[in-house]
Write a protein that holds these residues in place. Sequence first.
Motif, mmCIF file in Angstrom:
data_model
loop_
_atom_site.group_PDB
_atom_site.id
_atom_site.type_symbol
_atom_site.label_atom_id
_atom_site.label_comp_id
_atom_site.label_asym_id
_atom_site.label_seq_id
_atom_site.Cartn_x
_atom_site.Cartn_y
_atom_site.Cartn_z
ATOM 1 N N ALA A 58 0.818 -1.214 0.000
ATOM 2 C CA ALA A 58 0.000 0.000 0.000
ATOM 3 C C ALA A 58 0.855 1.268 0.000
ATOM 4 C CB ALA A 58 -0.936 0.008 1.208
ATOM 5 N N TYR A 59 2.164 1.130 0.263
ATOM 6 C CA TYR A 59 3.090 2.276 0.271
ATOM 7 C C TYR A 59 2.626 3.385 1.213
ATOM 8 C CZ TYR A 59 4.493 -0.010 -4.117
ATOM 9 O OH TYR A 59 4.898 -0.919 -5.067
ATOM 10 N N ASP A 60 2.039 3.009 2.359
ATOM 11 C CA ASP A 60 1.400 4.025 3.199
ATOM 12 C C ASP A 60 1.888 4.058 4.646
ATOM 13 O OD1 ASP A 60 0.341 1.614 4.026
ATOM 14 O OD2 ASP A 60 -1.755 2.292 3.983
ATOM 15 N N GLY A 91 3.097 12.518 2.761
ATOM 16 C CA GLY A 91 1.773 11.948 2.624
ATOM 17 C C GLY A 91 1.604 11.116 1.366
ATOM 18 N N GLY A 92 2.692 10.926 0.590
ATOM 19 C CA GLY A 92 2.628 10.154 -0.649
ATOM 20 C C GLY A 92 3.209 8.760 -0.478
ATOM 21 N N TYR A 93 3.879 8.263 -1.518
ATOM 22 C CA TYR A 93 4.494 6.937 -1.453
ATOM 23 C C TYR A 93 5.500 6.849 -0.308
ATOM 24 C CZ TYR A 93 2.765 5.716 -6.154
ATOM 25 O OH TYR A 93 1.981 5.411 -7.233
ATOM 26 N N ILE A 94 5.446 5.748 0.424
ATOM 27 C CA ILE A 94 6.411 5.463 1.491
ATOM 28 C C ILE A 94 7.202 4.234 1.055
ATOM 29 C CG2 ILE A 94 6.719 4.921 3.935
ATOM 30 C CD1 ILE A 94 5.537 7.706 3.371
ATOM 31 N N TRP A 95 8.495 4.432 0.833
ATOM 32 C CA TRP A 95 9.321 3.384 0.225
ATOM 33 C C TRP A 95 10.548 3.037 1.053
ATOM 34 C CZ3 TRP A 95 9.768 5.715 -5.420
ATOM 35 C CH2 TRP A 95 8.558 5.474 -6.110
ATOM 36 N N ALA A 112 9.949 9.201 0.944
ATOM 37 C CA ALA A 112 8.536 9.547 0.993
ATOM 38 C C ALA A 112 8.208 10.625 -0.022
ATOM 39 C CB ALA A 112 8.159 10.029 2.397
ATOM 40 N N GLY A 113 7.020 10.491 -0.601
ATOM 41 C CA GLY A 113 6.477 11.529 -1.455
ATOM 42 C C GLY A 113 5.542 12.424 -0.662
ATOM 43 N N ASP A 114 4.932 13.391 -1.318
ATOM 44 C CA ASP A 114 3.985 14.287 -0.666
ATOM 45 C C ASP A 114 2.559 13.912 -1.055
ATOM 46 O OD1 ASP A 114 6.211 15.585 0.306
ATOM 47 O OD2 ASP A 114 6.157 17.182 -1.206
ATOM 48 N N ALA A 115 1.605 14.275 -0.212
ATOM 49 C CA ALA A 115 0.219 13.901 -0.468
ATOM 50 C C ALA A 115 -0.282 14.480 -1.790
ATOM 51 C CB ALA A 115 -0.668 14.365 0.685
ATOM 52 N N ASP A 311 2.320 -4.337 -8.768
ATOM 53 C CA ASP A 311 2.321 -5.771 -8.466
ATOM 54 C C ASP A 311 2.806 -5.953 -7.030
ATOM 55 O OD1 ASP A 311 2.723 -8.745 -10.011
ATOM 56 O OD2 ASP A 311 3.815 -8.427 -8.141
ATOM 57 N N PRO A 312 1.983 -6.528 -6.153
ATOM 58 C CA PRO A 312 2.313 -6.559 -4.718
ATOM 59 C C PRO A 312 3.205 -7.709 -4.281
ATOM 60 C CG PRO A 312 0.182 -7.569 -5.044
ATOM 61 C CD PRO A 312 0.663 -7.132 -6.419
#
Length: 337
Positions: A58-60, A91-95, A112-115, A311-312
């Motif tokens: 979910a990258y969250d 608030g975006g992708y969490i990697w 991390a990205g931003d929302a 793809d998870p």
Amino acid sequence: MAGSAAAAFTGISAGTARAAVPASPGVTYTNTIAEQRADPHIFKHTDGFYYFTATVPAYDRIVLRRATTIQGLTSASETTIWTRPATGTMGGYIWAPEIHFIGGKWYIYVAAGDANNIWHIRPYVLECADANPITGTWTVKGRIALPLDTFSLDATTFDVNGTRYLSWAQNDPAVGRGTNIYIAQMSNPWTITGAPVMISRPTAAWETAGGETVNEGPAVLQRNGKVFMTFSASATDANYCMGMLTASASANLLSASSWAKSTGPVFASFAATSQYGPGHNQFTVSEDGKSDILVYHDRSYKDISGSPLNDPNRRTRVQKIYWKADGTPDFGIPVAD
């Protein structure tokens, strides 16, 4: 795969004679360690626990689990220690979180990205001063300030001869598309000092397969007076593979000329064991401390529908690292399930 069979496969893959390698204890693990956990990082702490974090599909959020053995991580309960905010920065992708213990405190390095701009990926650091990072309180120390404000991810930290370094992947429009590997010295666990140095740029066919120009996911292993920095290359499908940079531990690591790149992948897809796209690795050590362990993700199938990012099924795996007579690591092939 049993240790002896893994050694046989490794020997076939690398074409090296095992007789010249000093004997080391056999280590056998049952893979997969964790399903749907990519970009894995396993850290063995002095408290007797292995701490494991990884990217979730979910990258969250950032998750953490621990166990007294590597195999035990498979059944260990998992705790969410941080969740991205609904708005704003991070608030975006969490990697690709990594957990480290530095100066008596826990740190997690994460991209991390931003929302409002999920692709505004930058490196951040979280801190926990409690003894148990799973039950402790985590705070965001902030973004790692880099001179170039561009797409940057996969920060890792390591110490060589008392000096702490940060290495990461970043795009530089002046260099070209894709990401390169950089290194800089650190003044504390969340701050670099001095000018970053680019030590690897994807130029070879094995680094640019699948239409992607990628060097990312640096990870450091130190042995035999050498610093080995593995990295991942090419598109994040079956083309994904690991390369390696090597430097002398006594060299100036902030000089690009100190690093020599492998002429090809050191770890790659292997159809005979049904392992595809191995990469974004890290390193840990066996329970007895006598063997180095490769931690990585891959998939059990080659063909992916749509974007690999959606793809998870990248999953966390581990296997013993062997050593060649010249003192360099032999990763062999990704062993079968």
